[in-house]
Design an enzyme around this catalytic site. Structure first.
Site, PDB file in Angstrom:
ATOM      1  N   SER A  37      13.099  50.505  -1.648  1.00 42.05           N
ATOM      2  CA  SER A  37      13.531  51.881  -2.221  1.00 42.05           C
ATOM      3  C   SER A  37      14.981  52.102  -1.850  1.00 42.05           C
ATOM      4  O   SER A  37      15.621  52.527  -3.054  1.00 42.05           O
ATOM      5  CB  SER A  37      12.854  52.892  -1.168  1.00 42.05           C
ATOM      6  OG  SER A  37      11.435  53.003  -1.518  1.00 42.05           O
ATOM      7  N   GLY A  89       7.835  49.728 -11.179  1.00 41.81           N
ATOM      8  CA  GLY A  89       7.803  51.192 -11.312  1.00 41.81           C
ATOM      9  C   GLY A  89       9.251  51.783 -10.990  1.00 41.81           C
ATOM     10  O   GLY A  89       9.707  52.911 -11.799  1.00 41.81           O
ATOM     11  N   ARG A 133       1.658  54.082 -17.415  1.00 46.86           N
ATOM     12  CA  ARG A 133       2.008  55.041 -16.429  1.00 46.86           C
ATOM     13  C   ARG A 133       3.022  56.024 -17.013  1.00 46.86           C
ATOM     14  O   ARG A 133       4.130  55.667 -17.735  1.00 46.86           O
ATOM     15  CB  ARG A 133       2.951  54.193 -15.220  1.00 46.86           C
ATOM     16  CG  ARG A 133       1.810  53.340 -14.579  1.00 46.86           C
ATOM     17  CD  ARG A 133       2.912  52.400 -13.519  1.00 46.86           C
ATOM     18  NE  ARG A 133       3.033  53.204 -12.191  1.00 46.86           N
ATOM     19  CZ  ARG A 133       3.849  52.832 -11.152  1.00 46.86           C
ATOM     20  NH1 ARG A 133       4.052  51.381 -11.015  1.00 46.86           N
ATOM     21  NH2 ARG A 133       4.263  53.816 -10.111  1.00 46.86           N
ATOM     22  N   SER A 191       6.604  62.834  -8.972  1.00 45.37           N
ATOM     23  CA  SER A 191       7.210  61.565  -8.389  1.00 45.37           C
ATOM     24  C   SER A 191       8.713  61.726  -8.152  1.00 45.37           C
ATOM     25  O   SER A 191       9.341  62.130  -8.710  1.00 45.37           O
ATOM     26  CB  SER A 191       6.937  60.445  -9.082  1.00 45.37           C
ATOM     27  OG  SER A 191       7.729  59.252  -8.735  1.00 45.37           O
ATOM     28  N   ASP A 220       2.895  55.988   0.321  1.00 49.02           N
ATOM     29  CA  ASP A 220       2.483  54.883   0.128  1.00 49.02           C
ATOM     30  C   ASP A 220       2.254  54.062   1.439  1.00 49.02           C
ATOM     31  O   ASP A 220       1.456  52.925   1.597  1.00 49.02           O
ATOM     32  CB  ASP A 220       4.110  54.222   0.110  1.00 49.02           C
ATOM     33  CG  ASP A 220       4.597  54.070  -1.381  1.00 49.02           C
ATOM     34  OD1 ASP A 220       3.859  54.518  -2.413  1.00 49.02           O
ATOM     35  OD2 ASP A 220       5.747  53.879  -1.788  1.00 49.02           O
TER      36      ASP A 220
END
Length: 411
Positions: free
Chosen positions: A24, A70, A99, A145, A292
């Site tokens: 991330s 993603g 997606r 998101s 997650d």
């Protein structure tokens, strides 16, 4: 690659594991480094996603394929939208092409970006014509998101007038928004987050500096699960972590107290130690800020015969797979009594675990890694085990180091 996992002999675990940088943080910093070449990055993630991101940022090809990544899809959409004079077709795997990207595309188009769909409306592949963006205000739903929001924040300081984002409704995944803002602050980019408004001010250049990426807390979750299923006294030291983490998944340290795991923070590392038996009371957690780790926690509860009610999981529907359905299907095969909705998961306690079940991974790295600790209870098969490289290149090597026996499994 299909594998069989089992533990040949019970033993007290005492190991040291080094985990690469947070995917991330790394992917955010790779975008920021492209916008501000003055910065350098240390302890960069070796995940497939970060490799895809680096390749996408370095290629001059019109077609950019980011595979299953993603985060790269979302962040690169905004990056290429402000890359004036460049035309890019951004695509990915078959799953990636299913997606949704429409919410982010609409926000960018509201700002003046030129983006169109190459196939299905609302989904990749998308054609992006880089343009100069003058507008400085946009609205986006707060419960989508956080990667959509972070995508806009990462390019905001390079817009002529900066950017103000109004988040509509309830805001989820706030730690990941704060991670992005903290990295901007670290680079000297002024910003503020008040109520439902985020403002990022324009910045042309930043000071030359090296940014060190903290290791990935999501990756640490699998070791929390392993220690929770181990003998009292077992411990694993993980590097490199810090107490004041930017990552939402650092809540693991608090959550796994329920399973008798104590987290001790050292200088640039953490030690996980099994200090007592798990609390058998039903575990109730809202994971909207750390979805997650839901798979890991659910499997831990199942292995420990603990019921759980997990909420705040709506974003798991649009991950590498529909993670809620995948968890339901695979745990049911193992003997669990489980039910899921569009945003929650409910697991009943059960002392039955079926042996030698083949776990489907659905091209989802977290399915493979979340189920691996079950090998401490029963032999378990993992199909397409190579998917772990998406976020954790040496995962299976580290499993061997702590005592899990891994052999090839022929279907």
């Amino acid at each position: 690659m299909d594998i069989l996992l089992n533990v040949l002999a019970d033993k007290k675990i005492n190991e040291k594991i080094t985990i690469s940088g947070s995917k991330s943080e790394s992917n955010r910093l790779l975008i920021l480094q492209k916008l501000f070449p003055e910065i350098s990055i240390e302890n960069l993630s070796d995940s497939d996603d970060s490799v895809h991101m680096q390749h996408a940022l370095s290629t001059k090809n019109e077609l950019v394929d980011i595979g299953h990544a993603g985060t790269a899809m979302r962040f690169l959409t905004s990056y290429f939208a402000v890359n004036k004079g460049r035309e890019t077709v951004l695509t990915g795997s078959e799953r990636m092409q299913n997606r949704p990207i429409e919410i982010l595309v609409n926000a960018l188009k509201d700002l003046g970006a030129e983006i169109s769909y190459e196939a299905k409306e609302g989904y990749p592949p998308i054609r992006i014509k880089g343009a100069k963006i003058i507008k400085d205000k946009v609205q986006i739903n707060g419960n989508v998101s956080s990667q959509y929001i972070s995508s806009l924040l990462l390019i905001a300081s390079k817009l002529e007038n900066g950017l103000e984002i109004e988040l509509i409704g309830k805001i989820t995944s706030i730690p990941y928004i704060n991670m992005t803002l903290s990295l901007l602050t670290q680079l000297g980019i002024e910003n503020k987050f008040e109520a439902n408004f985020i403002k990022v001010y324009p910045k042309t250049a930043t000071q030359k500096q090296a940014v060190v990426v903290e290791s990935d807390w999501s990756s640490a979750s699998y070791f929390y699960s392993i220690i929770s299923l181990s003998e009292i006294g077992s411990e694993i030291q993980l590097t490199a972590y810090k107490k004041e983490s930017l990552q939402g998944d650092s809540c693991l340290a608090e959550i796994y107290k329920h399973f008798g795991v104590l987290t001790t923070f050292g200088e640039n590392f953490i030690t996980l130690k099994k200090v007592k038996e798990s609390n058998k009371e039903t575990l109730e957690i809202d994971l909207k800020n750390a979805p997650d780790i839901a798979q890991t926690i659910t499997v831990t509860c199942f292995a420990e015969n603990i019921a759980c009610n997990l909420t705040g999981l709506h974003t798991l529907k649009i991950k590498e797979t529909d993670r809620l359905v995948a968890l339901n299907d695979e745990l049911t095969k193992l003997g669990a009594s489980i039910s899921v909705t569009n945003e929650s998961l409910h697991l009943e306690s059960s002392n039955k675990i079926n042996k030698n079940i083949a776990i489907k991974t659905y091209n989802d790295h977290r399915m493979a890694m979340a189920f691996a600790p079950l090998a401490l209870r029963v032999p378990i098969k993992v199909l397409n085990a190579e998917v772990v490289t998406k976020s954790y290149q040496k995962f299976w090597d580290d499993m061997k180091q702590i005592g899990i026996n891994i052999t090839d499994y022929q279907r």
